[in-house]
Design a protein around this motif. Structure first.
Motif, mmCIF file in Angstrom:
data_model
loop_
_atom_site.group_PDB
_atom_site.id
_atom_site.type_symbol
_atom_site.label_atom_id
_atom_site.label_comp_id
_atom_site.label_asym_id
_atom_site.label_seq_id
_atom_site.Cartn_x
_atom_site.Cartn_y
_atom_site.Cartn_z
ATOM 1 N N GLU A 18 -7.229 -1.433 6.642
ATOM 2 C CA GLU A 18 -6.516 -0.520 5.662
ATOM 3 C C GLU A 18 -6.900 -1.153 4.248
ATOM 4 O OE1 GLU A 18 -2.132 -0.921 6.643
ATOM 5 O OE2 GLU A 18 -2.413 0.433 8.098
ATOM 6 N N THR A 19 -7.657 -2.553 4.249
ATOM 7 C CA THR A 19 -7.727 -2.878 2.963
ATOM 8 C C THR A 19 -9.138 -3.580 2.746
ATOM 9 O OG1 THR A 19 -7.280 -5.284 3.669
ATOM 10 C CG2 THR A 19 -5.528 -3.903 2.647
ATOM 11 N N HIS A 55 -4.051 5.587 3.138
ATOM 12 C CA HIS A 55 -3.405 5.132 1.813
ATOM 13 C C HIS A 55 -4.258 5.623 0.575
ATOM 14 C CE1 HIS A 55 -2.027 2.023 4.960
ATOM 15 N NE2 HIS A 55 -0.829 2.157 4.369
ATOM 16 N N LEU A 105 0.802 -1.112 0.025
ATOM 17 C CA LEU A 105 0.004 0.034 0.033
ATOM 18 C C LEU A 105 0.945 1.190 0.078
ATOM 19 C CD1 LEU A 105 -2.541 -1.119 3.058
ATOM 20 C CD2 LEU A 105 -2.614 -1.541 0.425
ATOM 21 N N LEU A 150 -9.513 0.890 0.513
ATOM 22 C CA LEU A 150 -8.447 1.325 1.347
ATOM 23 C C LEU A 150 -8.922 2.631 2.263
ATOM 24 C CD1 LEU A 150 -5.809 1.918 -1.504
ATOM 25 C CD2 LEU A 150 -5.966 -0.038 0.157
ATOM 26 N N PRO A 188 0.402 -3.874 4.505
ATOM 27 C CA PRO A 188 -0.745 -3.663 5.291
ATOM 28 C C PRO A 188 -0.356 -4.018 6.950
ATOM 29 C CG PRO A 188 -1.662 -5.074 3.355
ATOM 30 C CD PRO A 188 -0.044 -4.991 3.410
ATOM 31 N N SER A 198 -8.714 5.833 3.094
ATOM 32 C CA SER A 198 -8.107 6.953 2.423
ATOM 33 C C SER A 198 -7.487 7.884 3.409
ATOM 34 C CB SER A 198 -9.178 7.637 1.765
ATOM 35 O OG SER A 198 -10.225 8.264 2.718
ATOM 36 N N TRP A 203 -2.733 0.990 -4.078
ATOM 37 C CA TRP A 203 -1.940 -0.335 -3.538
ATOM 38 C C TRP A 203 -1.573 -0.790 -5.080
ATOM 39 C CZ3 TRP A 203 -3.883 -4.571 -6.549
ATOM 40 C CH2 TRP A 203 -5.200 -4.470 -7.095
#
Length: 172
Positions: A71-72, A123, A38, A118, A50, A120, A126
């Motif tokens: 994060e994902t 990150h 990321l 993600l 991540p 924001s 990716w």
């Protein structure tokens, strides 16, 4: 047997014991075995796995699972395969050492990758690339950690690295 006079009460010992930041990350790859990283615009567009810093009361595994989800959007349930333990020394940016754990998050399908969401605030992008493709994009300490985790995934063994690069601080 009596206790030596130099021993401190536990609360005093804890106050003077060395402190460290603990973080945990997940190594995900795509179906072609390319690692997912990321991009963090908050850290100068640094590419990283991540992951993040452990919250009070968490274990490293719980931290990696929580951070990967935040994060994902990916939820990891297991197995709890530790790939790497990382120790980063004190440097200009960090006044305490960092101890990190990289876990195997597994292989993501193209559908899983395209449906990632993600955070924001952390990150803005990716990508999946070969290790050679990541080497030119990552700061040396982050690349060393990524390469060591990938090697441990393919050749299971205890993996431990230390980074001492004061010019390029590793991030979680």
């Amino acid at each position: 047997m009596s206790r030596p006079s130099t021993w401190l009460p536990r609360h005093e010992y804890i106050q003077q014991a060395p402190k460290a930041i603990v973080y945990a990350s997940m190594l995900f790859t795509d179906t072609e075995d390319r690692p997912l990283c990321l991009r963090s615009p908050n850290r100068g567009e640094v590419w990283q796995l991540p992951g993040g810093v452990m919250d009070e009361g968490e274990t490293p595994w719980e931290t990696a699972v929580r951070e990967a989800h935040e994060e994902t959007g990916i939820t990891v349930t297991g197995p709890r395969a530790l790939l790497l333990t990382h120790f980063a020394t004190i440097d200009k940016a960090w006044t305490v050492p960092r101890i990190g754990f990289v876990f195997d998050g597994g292989t993501l399908t193209p559908d899983q990758l395209s449906s990632m969401t993600l955070d924001s605030d952390e990150h803005d992008g990716w990508d999946v690339r070969t290790l050679a493709g990541w080497e030119a994009e990552m700061i040396p300490a982050n690349y060393a950690r990524l390469a060591a985790a990938c090697a441990a995934r393919h050749h299971p063994r205890d993996a431990y690295i230390e980074t001492h690069d004061t010019a390029a601080t590793p991030t979680a």
